[in-house]
Design an enzyme around this catalytic site. Structure first.
Site, PDB file in Angstrom:
ATOM      1  CE1 TYR A 431      -3.767   2.377   0.572  1.00 43.16           C
ATOM      2  CE2 TYR A 431      -2.168   3.411   2.122  1.00 43.16           C
ATOM      3  CZ  TYR A 431      -3.450   3.449   1.448  1.00 43.16           C
ATOM      4  OH  TYR A 431      -4.213   4.682   0.953  1.00 43.16           O
ATOM      5  CB  SER A 433       1.213   6.002   2.564  1.00 41.59           C
ATOM      6  OG  SER A 433       0.947   7.375   3.316  1.00 41.59           O
ATOM      7  CG  LEU A 504      -6.331   7.989   8.266  1.00 40.40           C
ATOM      8  CD1 LEU A 504      -6.609   7.855   9.921  1.00 40.40           C
ATOM      9  CD2 LEU A 504      -7.803   8.499   7.454  1.00 40.40           C
ATOM     10  CD  GLU A 505      -2.778   7.022   2.601  1.00 42.24           C
ATOM     11  OE1 GLU A 505      -3.517   6.882   1.848  1.00 42.24           O
ATOM     12  OE2 GLU A 505      -1.567   7.424   2.653  1.00 42.24           O
ATOM     13  CG  LEU A 506       3.082   7.556   9.457  1.00 43.27           C
ATOM     14  CD1 LEU A 506       4.081   6.580   8.895  1.00 43.27           C
ATOM     15  CD2 LEU A 506       3.769   8.961   9.421  1.00 43.27           C
TER      16      LEU A 506
END
Length: 577
Positions: A431, A433, A504-506
């Site tokens: 994924y 980011s 948010l992804e981190l």
């Protein structure tokens, strides 16, 4: 009266045959007889040549006496017996550089030369006295003569020494802490008591009187009451006496050598081989057995030797066996002698023999056995070569690993690594980011995605591409992160701002990595960014996670370090052919 026959060759006289040129069958000698008185008879003198004792040396201006070498062996010639037999002693002189024998004139006005029994006195000696002297012992019926040489040394002054002598020193041994009395050599040859004399002693070229209580003068003698180490050396004694109205002198030297005290043990001692010592030996090689013996000083012979089965090396007469002996330490006359027994081509029979080292002085004999042990063969050459090859290979492997460690790690993972697709039910491998701007988005879509999907065969999830319209961003982000095996975070100056989707992804990736352990976060630095602009989550991630730096065009090639480092962090996947 004796009858003397004089014989003449016929070549000197007329021939017997009156005819000229007539042949003669034999040669005839004519002899005439006549009567010759005995006083006119010529006696052949036996010449002994020059004495083997060497030249007599004397300093110019000092007294010297020559002893006729014919009387050096009293059993052959004795002066008293020779006088009784009517033999006369006559002296001749051959000056240096000349061949003519001149009889010595004992009635010369200077009265320097005189004869006393078997001695010729020169009082004093001059440089003209140098040369060869012949003493002849003869009477009417017999004659014998022998020559000796005299060297006269110049009496030049030595600035470093007040006295010097031409004769060799007389050795004297003095034990430490013992007493010794020094007597000037040849003092008894001057006429006493009719001739007054004095003796002056020197040590170290300096005259001295009573230095201390350890060394004192008593008459003509020097008495050393307590011998010390610094008392040894050369002592000169100058004897001055008066004869025929002139003062005469001669100088003699005494060499005093200090030896160990007589109160110390004097028995010999075997130092090596020591008790229970083993000598390792090897068959077919040369074996050296070393023996060290302490031999304290005693008058008389001192020696060391080896015996093999009770026989000395000389008695064995084996060409393979020899020995060498030398004094390795001489401490005040106490010797430490090293005797090395050398055996070439050592055999099994030599191993069964008995070897003993012995030493002897005037007090006792010491013996000790040398025990031999066959040496166990160690392949030292083979071990050394093996160790050298091993170290070389280790060095080569270290260099290879240091240079190609990424390639080796990838090779190992491709052969022995576990494919995570077989162990979980995740849908995506990666994924991605990133900060949503045109430059980062172009890097992700055109570079990362293309290589990861098309070249390396990974399944990649990109939110903006794979999310369905109308969904909630937060829920779908968490869902995508949870269904991925890796979260690849592309760091740039705009990444990690508060309230962005990238943050948010981190956070979702870090939380999933912390709680579940099935997810790993990878940091890819696309552009340098200042640490002051990092949020707290990014600083925590940087400490614990690997960081792969993108270096522009240098990282574009698939064989560059960037892609190799990145593949190490990604799930195991074989490269497509």
């Amino acid at each position: 009266m004796v009858i003397h026959l004089s014989c003449y060759s016929p070549m000197l006289l007329l021939p017997l045959h009156p005819e000229r040129g007539a042949p003669r069958e034999r040669e005839v000698w004519f002899c005439l007889s006549r009567v010759i008185p005995l006083s006119l008879l010529v006696i052949q003198c036996h010449d002994w040549g020059e004495s083997d004792d060497g030249a007599v040396r004397v300093m110019e201006g000092e007294a010297c006496w020559l002893l006729c070498p014919l009387f050096s062996h009293p059993t052959v010639y004795n002066y008293s017996s020779a006088q009784a037999a009517g033999l006369n002693l006559v002296w001749y002189h051959v000056a240096a550089g000349q061949d003519l024998e001149q009889p010595i004139d004992f009635h010369h006005p200077d009265q320097r030369l005189s004869k006393e029994r078997e001695r010729l006195w020169l009082q004093p000696t001059t440089t003209q006295d140098a040369g060869q002297y012949i003493c002849m012992l003869r009477n009417r019926t017999s004659c014998a003569k022998i020559a000796m040489r005299l060297e006269v040394l110049p009496s030049g002054q030595d600035p470093n020494c007040e006295v010097k002598a031409a004769v060799p020193p007389t050795p004297v041994i003095a034990p430490i802490q013992d007493g010794r009395t020094l007597t000037c050599p040849d003092l008894e040859h001057i006429k006493l008591p009719n001739t007054s004399h004095s003796v002056t002693w020197y040590h170290g070229c300096n005259a001295f009187g009573n230095f201390n209580i350890d060394r004192v003068l008593k008459g003509d003698k020097l008495v050393i009451h307590v011998m010390l180490e610094h008392y040894q050396g050369l002592y000169h004694c100058v004897v001055t006496y008066e004869t025929k109205g002139r003062a005469i002198k001669f100088t003699r030297v005494v060499n005093v050598t200090a030896v160990s005290s007589s109160g110390l043990p004097k028995q010999p001692n075997i130092l090596n081989p020591a008790k229970e010592q083993l000598y390792p030996v090897k068959q077919g090689s040369e074996v050296n057995l070393t023996c060290r013996v302490s031999l304290p000083y005693l008058e008389g012979p001192r020696e060391t030797w080896w015996t093999i089965d009770g026989k000395t090396v000389d008695q064995l007469a084996d060409p393979r066996i020899s020995f060498t002996s030398r004094v390795v330490l001489d401490y005040f006359g106490d010797w430490t002698v090293e005797n090395v027994l050398r055996i070439q081509d050592f055999s099994s029979e030599d191993l069964t023999r008995e070897y003993n080292c012995s030493g002897r002085n005037g007090r006792d004999v010491a013996t000790r056995r040398a025990v031999l042990e066959e040496e166990v063969y160690l392949p030292s050459v083979e071990l050394g070569c093996g160790l050298g090859v091993t170290l070389f290979l280790m060095l080569v492997l270290f260099v290879v690993y240091h240079i190609f460690w990424l390639e080796l790690l990838l090779l190992y993972r491709s052969w022995f690594g576990t494919d995570e697709r077989c162990t979980d039910d995740k849908e995506y491998d990666i994924y991605i980011s990133y900060a949503r701007n045109s430059e980062e988005e172009q890097f992700v879509l055109l570079t990362l995605r293309r290589v990861l999907e098309n070249e390396l065969g990974y399944t990649v999830c990109i939110f903006d591409r794979d999310s369905l319209p109308g969904g909630t961003i937060t829920d779908e982000t968490l869902t995508f992160v949870g269904r991925s095996r890796r979260v690849l975070v592309v760091l740039s100056p705009g990444y990690g701002l508060q309230g962005t989707q990238a943050l948010l992804e981190l956070k979702a990736g870090l939380d999933s990595m912390a709680w579940g352990g099935h997810l790993r976060v990878i940091l890819v630095q696309y552009k340098p960014l200042r640490r002051s602009g990092w949020v707290r989550e990014l600083r925590r991630a940087r400490v614990a996670l690997a960081l792969v730096r993108w270096q522009g065009d240098k990282s574009s090639d698939l064989s560059s370090t960037f892609w190799k480092r990145l593949r190490v962090e990604l799930p195991v996947r074989r490269i497509k052919d």
